[in-house]
Scaffold this motif. Structure first.
Motif, PDB file in Angstrom:
ATOM      1  N   UNK A  25     -16.656  14.596   4.783  1.00 26.82           N
ATOM      2  CA  UNK A  25     -17.610  13.856   5.618  1.00 26.82           C
ATOM      3  C   UNK A  25     -17.398  12.360   5.427  1.00 26.82           C
ATOM      4  N   UNK A  26     -17.418  11.629   6.537  1.00 22.24           N
ATOM      5  CA  UNK A  26     -17.450  10.167   6.515  1.00 22.24           C
ATOM      6  C   UNK A  26     -18.823   9.750   7.018  1.00 22.24           C
ATOM      7  N   UNK A  43      -8.490   7.659   2.184  1.00 23.24           N
ATOM      8  CA  UNK A  43      -9.098   7.735   0.844  1.00 23.24           C
ATOM      9  C   UNK A  43      -9.653   9.117   0.528  1.00 23.24           C
ATOM     10  N   UNK A  44      -9.936   9.909   1.562  1.00 26.32           N
ATOM     11  CA  UNK A  44     -10.577  11.209   1.317  1.00 26.32           C
ATOM     12  C   UNK A  44      -9.594  12.306   0.905  1.00 26.32           C
ATOM     13  N   UNK A  45      -8.285  12.051   0.992  1.00 20.27           N
ATOM     14  CA  UNK A  45      -7.297  13.103   0.681  1.00 20.27           C
ATOM     15  C   UNK A  45      -7.619  14.393   1.412  1.00 20.27           C
ATOM     16  N   UNK A  92     -19.506  18.861  -1.290  1.00 20.55           N
ATOM     17  CA  UNK A  92     -18.442  18.489  -0.355  1.00 20.55           C
ATOM     18  C   UNK A  92     -18.159  16.985  -0.497  1.00 20.55           C
ATOM     19  N   UNK A  93     -16.861  16.564  -0.442  1.00 17.63           N
ATOM     20  CA  UNK A  93     -16.567  15.132  -0.581  1.00 17.63           C
ATOM     21  C   UNK A  93     -17.093  14.322   0.608  1.00 17.63           C
ATOM     22  N   UNK A  94     -17.694  13.175   0.286  1.00 21.11           N
ATOM     23  CA  UNK A  94     -18.211  12.291   1.340  1.00 21.11           C
ATOM     24  C   UNK A  94     -17.878  10.862   0.988  1.00 21.11           C
ATOM     25  N   UNK A  95     -17.442  10.105   1.980  1.00 26.28           N
ATOM     26  CA  UNK A  95     -17.134   8.698   1.791  1.00 26.28           C
ATOM     27  C   UNK A  95     -18.097   7.876   2.646  1.00 26.28           C
ATOM     28  N   UNK A  96     -18.724   6.878   2.021  1.00 25.35           N
ATOM     29  CA  UNK A  96     -19.691   6.035   2.738  1.00 25.35           C
ATOM     30  C   UNK A  96     -19.017   4.770   3.241  1.00 25.35           C
ATOM     31  N   UNK A  97     -19.101   4.513   4.521  1.00 23.65           N
ATOM     32  CA  UNK A  97     -18.704   3.220   5.086  1.00 23.65           C
ATOM     33  C   UNK A  97     -19.981   2.423   5.344  1.00 23.65           C
ATOM     34  N   UNK A  98     -20.057   1.217   4.764  1.00 18.65           N
ATOM     35  CA  UNK A  98     -21.167   0.308   5.083  1.00 18.65           C
ATOM     36  C   UNK A  98     -20.647  -0.785   6.005  1.00 18.65           C
ATOM     37  N   UNK A  99     -21.242  -0.894   7.163  1.00 21.16           N
ATOM     38  CA  UNK A  99     -20.719  -1.804   8.188  1.00 21.16           C
ATOM     39  C   UNK A  99     -21.350  -3.195   8.109  1.00 21.16           C
ATOM     40  N   UNK A 122       0.818  -1.213   0.000  1.00 19.78           N
ATOM     41  CA  UNK A 122       0.000   0.000   0.000  1.00 19.78           C
ATOM     42  C   UNK A 122       0.853   1.265   0.000  1.00 19.78           C
ATOM     43  N   UNK A 123       2.149   1.130   0.235  1.00 21.87           N
ATOM     44  CA  UNK A 123       2.999   2.323   0.224  1.00 21.87           C
ATOM     45  C   UNK A 123       2.777   3.169   1.463  1.00 21.87           C
ATOM     46  N   UNK A 124       3.351   4.347   1.479  1.00 21.33           N
ATOM     47  CA  UNK A 124       3.365   5.120   2.718  1.00 21.33           C
ATOM     48  C   UNK A 124       2.049   5.846   2.995  1.00 21.33           C
ATOM     49  N   UNK A 125       1.113   5.831   2.003  1.00 24.58           N
ATOM     50  CA  UNK A 125      -0.156   6.498   2.292  1.00 24.58           C
ATOM     51  C   UNK A 125      -0.979   5.709   3.294  1.00 24.58           C
ATOM     52  N   UNK A 126      -0.677   4.443   3.483  1.00 24.61           N
ATOM     53  CA  UNK A 126      -1.398   3.638   4.475  1.00 24.61           C
ATOM     54  C   UNK A 126      -0.654   3.760   5.780  1.00 24.61           C
ATOM     55  N   UNK A 127      -1.113   4.667   6.646  1.00 29.76           N
ATOM     56  CA  UNK A 127      -0.258   5.074   7.753  1.00 29.76           C
ATOM     57  C   UNK A 127      -0.491   4.275   9.012  1.00 29.76           C
TER      58      UNK A 127
END
Ligand SMILES: Nc1nc2c(ncn2[C@@H]2O[C@H](COP(=O)(O)OP(=O)(O)O)[C@@H](O)[C@H]2O)c(=O)[nH]1
Ligand SMILES: [Mg+2]
Ligand SMILES: [Zn+2]
Ligand SMILES: [Zn+2]
Length: 275
Positions: free
Chosen positions: A103-104, A146-148, A122-129, A27-32
């Motif tokens: 927004x998450x 993922x939202x940068x 506005x950017x929004x990321x959906x998490x489905x649990x 994943x490289x360094x973006x996966x912290x």
């Protein structure tokens, strides 16, 4: 309950893709955050006996990242239907010209709430649990990545509608904000004390409906402060706008403090480390 079983982790999706559709090894360094090498996530969950301790480590990583980038993160929690998404949409509209926002969204299924937020621009990321009944700090860390996210921004999280287990999961947020609507009854702070204890602010929503109800505002305030004497309470109507400016001011104050705090941390670095 889910703080000890880690329910639903394998079904989690971010914008419709499996949480771990990517390989943690490249994943490289973006996966912290780091996972134990050579151990699958499902096995990690099985062997991890203390789910909350693990969650707290991820929350700590999230909080470190947010502090470094002066991002003010709020975790909105409530029962289903109290008005989290409506409050968020109106809040985003009020702030989007003065602050960078992301927004998450957390729900068991659908991306309807993320689409309601994206409609504002506005950017929004959906998490489905899936079967999971709360967000945890690990999911949120992936979503943040993922939202940068922009430096000096505000990041809102809408948690899964549930007044029980989201109280136990630190996501790395600056504050939990509990939304209680006047149609739910005054007794909820006494029945779900953990959530009202964990929150720093309570928004009492749908106050426009008070004329039609027997809801006692003084009593709910007394119950909430019995659980948490330091709880800030703002009475609002997300649809009619009453009280919304007080809530917006509360966010701006917190965001300003996050930026100033970061600036202070930078300026206290010694010019000559040996001095
Ligand atoms: N009367 C009234 N209805 C509201 C208010 N805020 C939200 N609602 C309604 O409550 C319902 C649930 O709202 P939603 O934002 O989806 O709640 P969530 O499940 O907590 O995200 C919707 O029908 C909203 O229009 C409010 O301030 N006043
Ligand atoms: Mg919602
Ligand atoms: Zn849960
Ligand atoms: Zn991961």
């Amino acid at each position: 309950m889910c703080t000890t079983c880690g329910c639903g982790t394998d079904q989690v999706q971010l914008n419709g893709k499996s949480l771990h559709h990517h390989d943690h090894d490249n994943t490289g360094d973006h996966h912290y955050h780091a996972h134990a090498p050579g151990v699958s996530t499902s096995r990690m969950v099985r062997i991890e006996r203390d789910i909350l301790a693990q969650n707290n480590r991820y929350a700590h990583e999230n909080r470190d990242y947010l502090a470094q980038h002066a991002i003010f993160m709020l975790n909105l929690v409530s029962s289903p239907g109290s008005g989290k998404t409506t409050v968020l949409v109106e809040t985003v509209k009020a702030l989007l010209h003065s602050l960078p926002i992301a927004v998450i969204e957390g729900d068991q299924q659908t991306d309807q709430d993320a689409r309601r937020i994206r409609a504002t621009g506005v950017p929004a990321l959906q998490i489905n649990t899936g079967k999971g009944c709360h967000l945890d700090a690990h999911m949120v860390g992936h979503a943040m990545q993922q939202l940068n996210l922009q430096d000096n921004s505000v990041l809102f999280i809408e948690n899964v509608g549930n007044l029980v287990c989201p109280a136990g999961f630190d996501l790395g947020e600056a504050h939990k904000v509990v939304i209680l609507s006047v149609t739910e009854g005054e007794d909820k702070p006494l029945k779900y004390p953990d959530m009202f204890h964990a929150a720093d602010l309570m928004l009492l929503n749908k106050c426009d409906l008070l004329p039609y109800l027997s809801f006692d505002v003084e009593r709910v305030i007394e119950y909430a402060r019995r659980i948490n004497p330091a709880l800030r309470i703002i009475q609002i109507s997300a649809v009619q706008g009453a009280g919304m400016q007080d809530w917006i001011n509360w966010i701006k104050t917190g965001h300003h403090a996050a930026i100033t705090d970061k600036a202070q941390k930078v300026t206290v670095q010694p010019m000559h480390p040996g001095d």
